[in-house]
Design a protein around this motif. Sequence first.
Motif, short mmCIF file in Angstrom:
data_model
loop_
_atom_site.label_atom_id
_atom_site.label_comp_id
_atom_site.label_asym_id
_atom_site.label_seq_id
_atom_site.Cartn_x
_atom_site.Cartn_y
_atom_site.Cartn_z
N SER A 37 0.82 -1.21 0.00
CA SER A 37 0.00 0.00 0.00
C SER A 37 0.86 1.26 0.00
CB SER A 37 -0.89 -0.02 1.24
OG SER A 37 -1.55 1.20 1.39
N GLY A 38 0.35 2.29 -0.66
CA GLY A 38 1.00 3.59 -0.63
C GLY A 38 0.94 4.18 0.77
N LEU A 39 -0.01 3.69 1.56
CA LEU A 39 -0.13 4.10 2.96
C LEU A 39 1.14 3.75 3.73
CD1 LEU A 39 -2.13 5.26 5.06
CD2 LEU A 39 -2.88 2.92 5.45
N MET A 40 1.73 2.60 3.41
CA MET A 40 2.96 2.17 4.07
C MET A 40 4.11 3.13 3.73
SD MET A 40 4.16 -0.40 6.00
CE MET A 40 3.33 -1.92 5.68
N VAL A 41 4.20 3.54 2.48
CA VAL A 41 5.25 4.48 2.07
C VAL A 41 5.07 5.80 2.80
CG1 VAL A 41 6.23 5.75 0.11
CG2 VAL A 41 5.48 3.39 -0.20
N GLY A 42 3.84 6.29 2.84
CA GLY A 42 3.56 7.54 3.56
C GLY A 42 3.85 7.43 5.04
N ALA A 43 3.53 6.29 5.63
CA ALA A 43 3.78 6.11 7.06
C ALA A 43 5.27 6.17 7.37
CB ALA A 43 3.20 4.77 7.52
N THR A 50 9.44 12.83 11.42
CA THR A 50 9.30 13.08 12.86
C THR A 50 10.55 12.68 13.62
OG1 THR A 50 8.20 10.94 13.18
CG2 THR A 50 6.79 12.88 12.85
N THR A 51 11.22 11.63 13.18
CA THR A 51 12.45 11.20 13.86
C THR A 51 13.56 12.23 13.66
OG1 THR A 51 11.82 8.89 13.52
CG2 THR A 51 14.10 9.32 14.11
N LEU A 89 2.66 13.48 18.63
CA LEU A 89 1.45 13.13 17.90
C LEU A 89 1.77 12.68 16.48
CD1 LEU A 89 -1.11 15.87 19.03
CD2 LEU A 89 -1.08 13.44 19.62
N ALA A 90 2.71 13.35 15.83
CA ALA A 90 3.11 12.94 14.48
C ALA A 90 3.79 11.57 14.50
CB ALA A 90 4.05 13.98 13.86
N SER A 91 4.59 11.31 15.51
CA SER A 91 5.22 10.00 15.65
C SER A 91 4.17 8.92 15.89
CB SER A 91 6.22 10.03 16.80
OG SER A 91 6.81 8.78 16.97
N LEU A 92 3.21 9.22 16.74
CA LEU A 92 2.11 8.28 16.99
C LEU A 92 1.31 8.03 15.71
CD1 LEU A 92 0.43 6.67 19.12
CD2 LEU A 92 -0.92 8.74 19.38
N LEU A 93 1.06 9.07 14.95
CA LEU A 93 0.35 8.95 13.69
C LEU A 93 1.11 8.06 12.71
CD1 LEU A 93 -1.94 9.91 11.73
CD2 LEU A 93 -0.36 11.71 11.05
N SER A 94 2.42 8.21 12.64
CA SER A 94 3.20 7.39 11.71
C SER A 94 3.14 5.92 12.09
CB SER A 94 4.65 7.87 11.64
OG SER A 94 5.33 7.60 12.84
N LEU A 97 -0.28 4.62 11.17
CA LEU A 97 -0.36 4.39 9.73
C LEU A 97 0.36 3.11 9.33
CD1 LEU A 97 0.19 7.98 8.29
CD2 LEU A 97 -1.94 6.68 8.33
N VAL A 98 1.51 2.83 9.94
CA VAL A 98 2.23 1.59 9.66
C VAL A 98 1.36 0.40 10.06
CG1 VAL A 98 4.21 0.16 10.32
CG2 VAL A 98 4.55 2.55 9.76
N ALA A 99 0.76 0.45 11.25
CA ALA A 99 -0.07 -0.66 11.71
C ALA A 99 -1.27 -0.86 10.80
CB ALA A 99 -0.53 -0.39 13.15
N ILE A 100 -1.93 0.21 10.39
CA ILE A 100 -3.09 0.10 9.49
C ILE A 100 -2.65 -0.49 8.15
CG2 ILE A 100 -4.76 1.44 8.16
CD1 ILE A 100 -4.96 3.32 10.59
N ALA A 101 -1.52 -0.04 7.62
CA ALA A 101 -1.04 -0.55 6.33
C ALA A 101 -0.69 -2.04 6.43
CB ALA A 101 0.16 0.25 5.86
N VAL A 102 -0.10 -2.47 7.54
CA VAL A 102 0.24 -3.89 7.71
C VAL A 102 -1.03 -4.73 7.78
CG1 VAL A 102 1.22 -5.55 9.34
CG2 VAL A 102 2.51 -3.52 8.72
N VAL A 103 -2.01 -4.26 8.54
CA VAL A 103 -3.27 -5.00 8.64
C VAL A 103 -3.97 -5.05 7.29
CG1 VAL A 103 -5.60 -4.91 9.64
CG2 VAL A 103 -3.60 -4.59 11.10
N LYS A 104 -3.97 -3.93 6.58
CA LYS A 104 -4.61 -3.87 5.26
C LYS A 104 -3.91 -4.81 4.28
CE LYS A 104 -5.56 -0.56 1.58
NZ LYS A 104 -5.34 0.81 1.13
N HIS A 105 -2.59 -4.83 4.31
CA HIS A 105 -1.83 -5.69 3.41
C HIS A 105 -2.05 -7.16 3.77
CE1 HIS A 105 1.30 -6.63 0.53
NE2 HIS A 105 1.90 -7.38 1.43
#
Length: 154
Positions: A37-43, A50-51, A89-94, A97-105
């Motif tokens: 997913s492109g979501l993973m790239v964005g995450a 943020t890092t 918050l941005a770190s938490l969001l990233s 997003l990684v978790a959502i992309a992994v579940v989606k994939h």
Amino acid sequence: MSPLAYTSIEAIPRVLLLVVGLLGLIFSIKGRSRGVSGLMVGAFAVLLLTTVASIVWQFVVANLSSWAGELTADEIRLVFMGVGIPLELASLLSWLLVAIAVVKHGRQHLRPAAPQSGPSGYPMGAQPGFPAPQPGYAQPGQPQPTPPVQQPPS
């Protein structure tokens, strides 16, 4: 120990996180051709940003005496909250997003593949660029027809 050395030691886990984020970004970009997913790239891009921002902020805080000379303790606390909360918050969001992309994939790979058949269950014809099926050979996934048994003449 100097504040710079102490801050450098404190930055080691964030630098390791930066390496993980960079590797994740590279592998997710390469995986785009395999359906990642492109979501993973964005995450991973958000994770990298943020890092880097948190590492820079850590060194800015280490040099607090040079830029906060006239500020009161409440103003310094307000600056820390104004920078720290959005970074966290941005770190938490990233990570979210990684978790959502992994579940989606993962759900995409668990879904059974659609059967490759034409209308009413008949096998599909040859696709453009591929040779037509040879008579006498079964299509992949189709049962092999058995030839009729011939009786020897008596």
